[in-house]
Design a protein around this motif. Sequence first.
Motif, short mmCIF file in Angstrom:
data_model
loop_
_atom_site.label_atom_id
_atom_site.label_comp_id
_atom_site.label_asym_id
_atom_site.label_seq_id
_atom_site.Cartn_x
_atom_site.Cartn_y
_atom_site.Cartn_z
N GLY A 8 -15.04 22.03 -9.09
CA GLY A 8 -16.08 21.55 -9.99
C GLY A 8 -15.82 20.16 -10.51
N ASP A 9 -16.61 19.81 -11.53
CA ASP A 9 -16.49 18.48 -12.13
C ASP A 9 -17.14 18.46 -13.51
OD1 ASP A 9 -19.29 18.24 -11.79
OD2 ASP A 9 -19.07 17.22 -9.89
N VAL A 10 -17.05 17.31 -14.14
CA VAL A 10 -17.71 17.07 -15.41
C VAL A 10 -18.32 15.67 -15.34
CG1 VAL A 10 -15.64 16.17 -16.58
CG2 VAL A 10 -17.47 17.18 -17.92
N ASP A 11 -19.56 15.54 -15.83
CA ASP A 11 -20.26 14.26 -15.80
C ASP A 11 -21.00 14.08 -17.12
OD1 ASP A 11 -21.37 11.86 -14.82
OD2 ASP A 11 -23.14 12.92 -14.10
N GLN A 12 -20.60 13.09 -17.89
CA GLN A 12 -21.20 12.79 -19.19
C GLN A 12 -21.25 14.04 -20.07
OE1 GLN A 12 -24.92 10.81 -18.41
NE2 GLN A 12 -23.88 8.92 -17.86
N GLY A 13 -20.20 14.83 -20.02
CA GLY A 13 -20.10 16.03 -20.86
C GLY A 13 -20.66 17.28 -20.24
N ASP A 14 -21.38 17.15 -19.12
CA ASP A 14 -21.92 18.32 -18.42
C ASP A 14 -20.87 18.86 -17.46
OD1 ASP A 14 -24.43 18.05 -19.65
OD2 ASP A 14 -25.11 16.67 -18.09
N PHE A 15 -20.51 20.13 -17.64
CA PHE A 15 -19.45 20.78 -16.88
C PHE A 15 -20.04 21.76 -15.88
CE2 PHE A 15 -16.71 24.62 -16.74
CZ PHE A 15 -15.57 24.08 -16.17
N THR A 16 -19.58 21.68 -14.63
CA THR A 16 -20.01 22.60 -13.58
C THR A 16 -18.78 23.05 -12.80
OG1 THR A 16 -22.07 21.39 -13.34
CG2 THR A 16 -21.50 22.90 -11.57
N LEU A 17 -18.67 24.35 -12.59
CA LEU A 17 -17.54 24.90 -11.85
C LEU A 17 -18.07 26.03 -10.97
CD1 LEU A 17 -14.41 24.42 -11.84
CD2 LEU A 17 -14.25 26.36 -13.39
N GLU A 18 -17.65 26.05 -9.72
CA GLU A 18 -18.01 27.13 -8.81
C GLU A 18 -16.78 27.98 -8.57
OE1 GLU A 18 -19.49 24.90 -5.46
OE2 GLU A 18 -21.51 24.83 -6.32
N ILE A 60 -21.54 26.85 -16.05
CA ILE A 60 -22.33 25.69 -16.47
C ILE A 60 -22.13 25.55 -17.97
CG2 ILE A 60 -24.62 24.64 -16.61
CD1 ILE A 60 -23.72 25.10 -13.73
N GLY A 61 -21.69 24.37 -18.41
CA GLY A 61 -21.44 24.20 -19.84
C GLY A 61 -21.41 22.75 -20.27
N GLN A 62 -20.97 22.57 -21.49
CA GLN A 62 -20.88 21.26 -22.13
C GLN A 62 -19.51 21.11 -22.78
OE1 GLN A 62 -23.29 18.70 -22.60
NE2 GLN A 62 -24.42 19.79 -21.02
N VAL A 63 -18.93 19.93 -22.65
CA VAL A 63 -17.73 19.62 -23.41
C VAL A 63 -18.14 19.56 -24.87
CG1 VAL A 63 -15.91 17.92 -23.80
CG2 VAL A 63 -16.75 18.35 -21.47
N VAL A 64 -17.40 20.24 -25.73
CA VAL A 64 -17.73 20.31 -27.15
C VAL A 64 -17.42 18.98 -27.83
CG1 VAL A 64 -17.19 21.49 -29.33
CG2 VAL A 64 -17.33 22.80 -27.20
N PRO A 65 -18.42 18.39 -28.52
CA PRO A 65 -18.16 17.15 -29.26
C PRO A 65 -17.02 17.36 -30.27
CG PRO A 65 -20.51 17.60 -29.17
CD PRO A 65 -19.81 18.82 -28.63
N ASP A 66 -16.24 16.32 -30.48
CA ASP A 66 -15.12 16.32 -31.42
C ASP A 66 -14.00 17.27 -31.03
OD1 ASP A 66 -16.43 14.42 -33.04
OD2 ASP A 66 -17.52 16.01 -34.10
N SER A 67 -13.96 17.74 -29.76
CA SER A 67 -12.86 18.60 -29.31
C SER A 67 -11.83 17.81 -28.52
CB SER A 67 -13.39 19.74 -28.44
OG SER A 67 -13.80 19.26 -27.16
N CYS A 68 -12.03 16.50 -28.39
CA CYS A 68 -11.15 15.63 -27.60
C CYS A 68 -11.07 16.09 -26.14
CB CYS A 68 -9.75 15.57 -28.22
SG CYS A 68 -9.73 14.77 -29.83
N GLY A 69 -12.13 16.71 -25.65
CA GLY A 69 -12.17 17.18 -24.27
C GLY A 69 -11.38 18.44 -24.02
N LYS A 70 -11.00 19.14 -25.09
CA LYS A 70 -10.16 20.33 -24.94
C LYS A 70 -10.90 21.64 -25.14
CE LYS A 70 -6.12 17.73 -26.11
NZ LYS A 70 -4.76 17.92 -25.85
N GLU A 71 -12.22 21.58 -25.28
CA GLU A 71 -13.02 22.80 -25.40
C GLU A 71 -14.35 22.60 -24.69
OE1 GLU A 71 -15.10 25.30 -28.94
OE2 GLU A 71 -12.94 24.93 -29.17
N ILE A 72 -14.73 23.62 -23.92
CA ILE A 72 -15.99 23.61 -23.18
C ILE A 72 -16.68 24.95 -23.44
CG2 ILE A 72 -17.05 23.48 -20.89
CD1 ILE A 72 -14.49 21.92 -20.00
N ARG A 73 -17.98 24.91 -23.71
CA ARG A 73 -18.75 26.13 -23.95
C ARG A 73 -19.94 26.16 -23.00
NH1 ARG A 73 -17.91 28.75 -29.07
NH2 ARG A 73 -16.21 27.71 -30.15
#
Length: 141
Positions: A83-93, A106-119
Motif C-alpha cells: 500500500g501507500d499514503v498520499d496527502q494523508g489518504d491511506f490505502t493498503l491491500e 482505506i483510511g486517513q492519517v490522524v491530524p496532530d498524530s505526527c503520522g503515528k495513527e491512522i483511522r
Amino acid sequence: MLRHAAASVLLCLGASALAQTAPCVDATEASHETLLGHWEAQFRAPDDSPSGTAHLELIPHPELAASVRGRLQRAGVEALLAGDVDQGDFTLEESINGTNISATWIGQVVPDSCGKEIRGTWTQENPPLSLSFVLRKQAGQ
C-alpha cells in the motif's frame, strides 16, 4: 577541565537523543517512509464492540517507489500487505494467499498524530465484512 569534559559529554548525549527523535509529520505530508515500521491495529464492529487486533510490519516496496509492503499477523493467520499514503489518504491491500486481494484498508492519517495513527475501514471480500480500524505505530518506530 573536568567540568568542560562533562559538559561535552552531556551535550553529545542530548544531541544524540534529539537525533533519534523523529520529526513530527503533518498528516497531509505523510509519505511511504512514515508508514515504515511496526504497527498495531485495533478493529471494531459496526456496533462499536472490539473485534480483535493485528500486528503489521511495513518495509519499503522493492518494486514500487513511494509504496510499502509487509506482513500482518492476526489470530494466528499471516497475510501479505502492499500500500501507500498520499496527502494523508491511506490505502493498503491485504492478501492471505499472496495472489488475490482478500481485504482492503482505506483510511486517513490522524491530524496532530505526527503520522503515528491512522483511522479508517477494513473491508473483507469473502465473507463480506467491514470493520473500523485504528492503526498505531509502535514505540521506537
